[in-house]
Design an enzyme around this catalytic site. Sequence first.
Site, mmCIF file in Angstrom:
data_model
loop_
_atom_site.group_PDB
_atom_site.id
_atom_site.type_symbol
_atom_site.label_atom_id
_atom_site.label_comp_id
_atom_site.label_asym_id
_atom_site.label_seq_id
_atom_site.Cartn_x
_atom_site.Cartn_y
_atom_site.Cartn_z
ATOM 1 N N GLU A 89 0.829 -1.210 0.000
ATOM 2 C CA GLU A 89 0.000 0.000 0.000
ATOM 3 C C GLU A 89 0.862 1.257 0.000
ATOM 4 O OE1 GLU A 89 -3.423 1.568 -0.560
ATOM 5 O OE2 GLU A 89 -3.688 -0.382 0.419
ATOM 6 N N GLY A 90 0.560 2.187 -0.911
ATOM 7 C CA GLY A 90 1.303 3.445 -0.965
ATOM 8 C C GLY A 90 2.765 3.244 -1.306
ATOM 9 N N ASP B 273 9.868 4.485 -2.480
ATOM 10 C CA ASP B 273 9.280 3.199 -2.850
ATOM 11 C C ASP B 273 9.915 2.123 -1.970
ATOM 12 O OD1 ASP B 273 8.230 0.905 -4.016
ATOM 13 O OD2 ASP B 273 8.481 1.638 -6.064
ATOM 14 N N SER C 241 2.822 -4.961 -17.023
ATOM 15 C CA SER C 241 3.356 -3.921 -16.143
ATOM 16 C C SER C 241 4.140 -2.910 -16.957
ATOM 17 C CB SER C 241 4.273 -4.529 -15.082
ATOM 18 O OG SER C 241 4.802 -3.521 -14.240
ATOM 19 N N ARG D 230 8.718 -1.072 -1.699
ATOM 20 C CA ARG D 230 8.254 -2.399 -2.099
ATOM 21 C C ARG D 230 9.419 -3.316 -2.464
ATOM 22 N NH1 ARG D 230 4.144 -0.531 -6.715
ATOM 23 N NH2 ARG D 230 5.939 0.870 -7.074
#
Length: 220
Positions: free
Chosen positions: A114-115, A148, A171, A150
């Site tokens: 998320e985010g 980021d 993607s 992730r």
Amino acid sequence: MKTSAETVTSSSVACGEPDVNDCVTLVAKATIPTRYGTFMSYCYRVKATDAEHIAFVMGDVSGDEPALIRLHSECVTGDVFGSYRCDCGEQLDMALHYIAAEGRGVLLYLRGHEGRGIGLANKIRAYALQEQGFDTVDANLQLGLPDDAREYDSAAAIVRALGISSVRLMSNNPSKFDTLLKHGIPVCERVALAIPVREENERYIKTKQARFGHYFDENE
């Protein structure tokens, strides 16, 4: 349907570089009928973080033929509520339509993303900063958070656990391509998701292109 995931019940798959103590474990599976068709769902837990990712698999994705896949980062505002601040919900919908149309593929839903990995409350705080003029990257940095956070190593491990040897990846995010390739999973094709740019998300999308190197003929 057969995939090698069915044999991974209590074993783990290593993630990251060899010296990183990271792994995923298959903890649950079940058939889930949806408006797109019927999928076999596989829930994997990431050992290092306890994040639980879920793979929605249609058809036999193991073997030599490249599998159509999307690595989709969790986005409750876009995926659940249809927010136009991003294009996530529309990407999710289109990816599932593409998989259903082919009758074969994987939607890997990555929890904890998320985010871009900062969490829901911080994402909303970042939205408030964007309303003051910060872009999506600087808003995160203004909060003292990564632009980021992730990771996709666990996603690559799940792709391997499903018996997938190569992919056609839906993607525009170069990091997803790079991580799969790092783990020896060839990306044979980038399948674009043609989501219209909206007034509400145009700056967000252009920022991803300029500051993260995202491909821009369509959106992430």
